[in-house]
Design a protein around this motif. Structure first.
Motif, PDB file in Angstrom:
ATOM      1  N   ALA A  15       0.575  -1.103  -0.170  1.00 48.11           N
ATOM      2  CA  ALA A  15      -0.141   0.053   0.373  1.00 48.11           C
ATOM      3  C   ALA A  15       0.878   1.411   0.019  1.00 48.11           C
ATOM      4  O   ALA A  15       0.752   2.040  -1.163  1.00 48.11           O
ATOM      5  CB  ALA A  15      -1.212   0.482   0.526  1.00 48.11           C
ATOM      6  N   THR A  18       2.306   1.661  -3.500  1.00 49.73           N
ATOM      7  CA  THR A  18       1.348   2.463  -4.015  1.00 49.73           C
ATOM      8  C   THR A  18       0.984   3.831  -3.969  1.00 49.73           C
ATOM      9  O   THR A  18       0.808   4.715  -5.467  1.00 49.73           O
ATOM     10  CB  THR A  18       0.117   1.391  -4.796  1.00 49.73           C
ATOM     11  OG1 THR A  18      -0.719   1.313  -3.314  1.00 49.73           O
ATOM     12  CG2 THR A  18       0.514   0.303  -5.150  1.00 49.73           C
ATOM     13  N   ALA A  19       1.031   4.451  -2.934  1.00 48.39           N
ATOM     14  CA  ALA A  19       0.485   5.553  -2.484  1.00 48.39           C
ATOM     15  C   ALA A  19       2.052   6.408  -2.818  1.00 48.39           C
ATOM     16  O   ALA A  19       1.850   7.280  -1.848  1.00 48.39           O
ATOM     17  CB  ALA A  19       0.069   5.877  -1.079  1.00 48.39           C
ATOM     18  N   ARG A  20       3.037   5.799  -2.753  1.00 47.45           N
ATOM     19  CA  ARG A  20       4.161   6.608  -2.944  1.00 47.45           C
ATOM     20  C   ARG A  20       4.527   7.267  -1.134  1.00 47.45           C
ATOM     21  O   ARG A  20       4.755   8.140  -1.322  1.00 47.45           O
ATOM     22  CB  ARG A  20       3.770   7.910  -3.468  1.00 47.45           C
ATOM     23  CG  ARG A  20       3.855   7.080  -5.406  1.00 47.45           C
ATOM     24  CD  ARG A  20       4.216   8.426  -5.889  1.00 47.45           C
ATOM     25  NE  ARG A  20       3.161   8.073  -7.008  1.00 47.45           N
ATOM     26  CZ  ARG A  20       3.996   8.440  -8.693  1.00 47.45           C
ATOM     27  NH1 ARG A  20       5.486   9.361  -8.798  1.00 47.45           N
ATOM     28  NH2 ARG A  20       4.260   8.214  -9.864  1.00 47.45           N
ATOM     29  N   ASP A  21       4.703   6.611  -0.673  1.00 48.55           N
ATOM     30  CA  ASP A  21       4.384   7.429   0.911  1.00 48.55           C
ATOM     31  C   ASP A  21       5.635   6.373   1.683  1.00 48.55           C
ATOM     32  O   ASP A  21       5.693   5.750   2.258  1.00 48.55           O
ATOM     33  CB  ASP A  21       2.924   6.446   1.858  1.00 48.55           C
ATOM     34  CG  ASP A  21       3.256   6.879   3.059  1.00 48.55           C
ATOM     35  OD1 ASP A  21       3.957   7.539   3.456  1.00 48.55           O
ATOM     36  OD2 ASP A  21       1.674   7.206   3.924  1.00 48.55           O
ATOM     37  N   PRO A  62       0.227   6.499 -11.740  1.00 49.08           N
ATOM     38  CA  PRO A  62       0.461   4.572 -10.767  1.00 49.08           C
ATOM     39  C   PRO A  62       1.795   4.681 -10.686  1.00 49.08           C
ATOM     40  O   PRO A  62       2.299   4.414 -11.579  1.00 49.08           O
ATOM     41  CB  PRO A  62      -1.038   4.417 -11.249  1.00 49.08           C
ATOM     42  CG  PRO A  62      -1.163   4.607 -12.321  1.00 49.08           C
ATOM     43  CD  PRO A  62      -0.721   5.898 -12.772  1.00 49.08           C
TER      44      PRO A  62
END
Length: 140
Positions: A15, A18-21, A62
């Motif tokens: 997660a 994909t969230a670039r966190d 994305p």
């Protein structure tokens, strides 16, 4: 329960990718972690939030990231898992995205009652012929 916790951490990792966190990714690592990733250099020490943010910023649109065939081994204070990992993204300035499958091993150590990543090893097979090129066309 412990295997389930490792599965949760791997799902959190997916997660965050994909969230670039970058901050969420860094929170999963011990400061002295060692990682052998697909991107240079040969060895990464610790999880560098700024470097990860720069890597995320090098893609338009994305980032797709997922694992399959996750296998987990858990001991009292050490655990590891391995899986096939999928990555797809569009590098800045490129007309289309790339996609590849690679092999991943993630090692954990229990610290202060929870599991943190101590080591990551990602690899892509290569053709051992005259081309010596990465085998980016392989799919599970």
């Amino acid at each position: 329960m412990t295997e389930q916790r490792i599965r949760e951490l791997m799902a959190t990792r997916e997660a965050a990718m994909t969230a670039r966190d970058a901050t969420a990714l860094a929170a999963q690592y011990v400061p002295e972690a060692v990682a052998f990733t697909l991107a240079p250099p040969l060895v990464h020490h610790g999880e560098d939030v700024a470097a990860r943010e720069a890597w995320f910023a090098s893609f338009d649109g994305p980032i797709e990231y997922s694992t399959r065939d996750l296998a987990i081994t858990v001991g009292e204070d050490l655990a590891y898992c391995h899986a096939l990992t999928y990555l797809s993204a569009t590098p800045q300035g490129m007309p289309q995205k790339f996609e590849l499958w690679f092999r991943s091993t993630v090692c954990f150590r229990k610290r202060d009652g929870d599991w943190l990543i101590t080591h990551v090893h990602d690899s892509t097979p290569f053709y051992m012929d005259a081309t010596m090129s990465a085998a980016l066309d392989l799919k599970p």
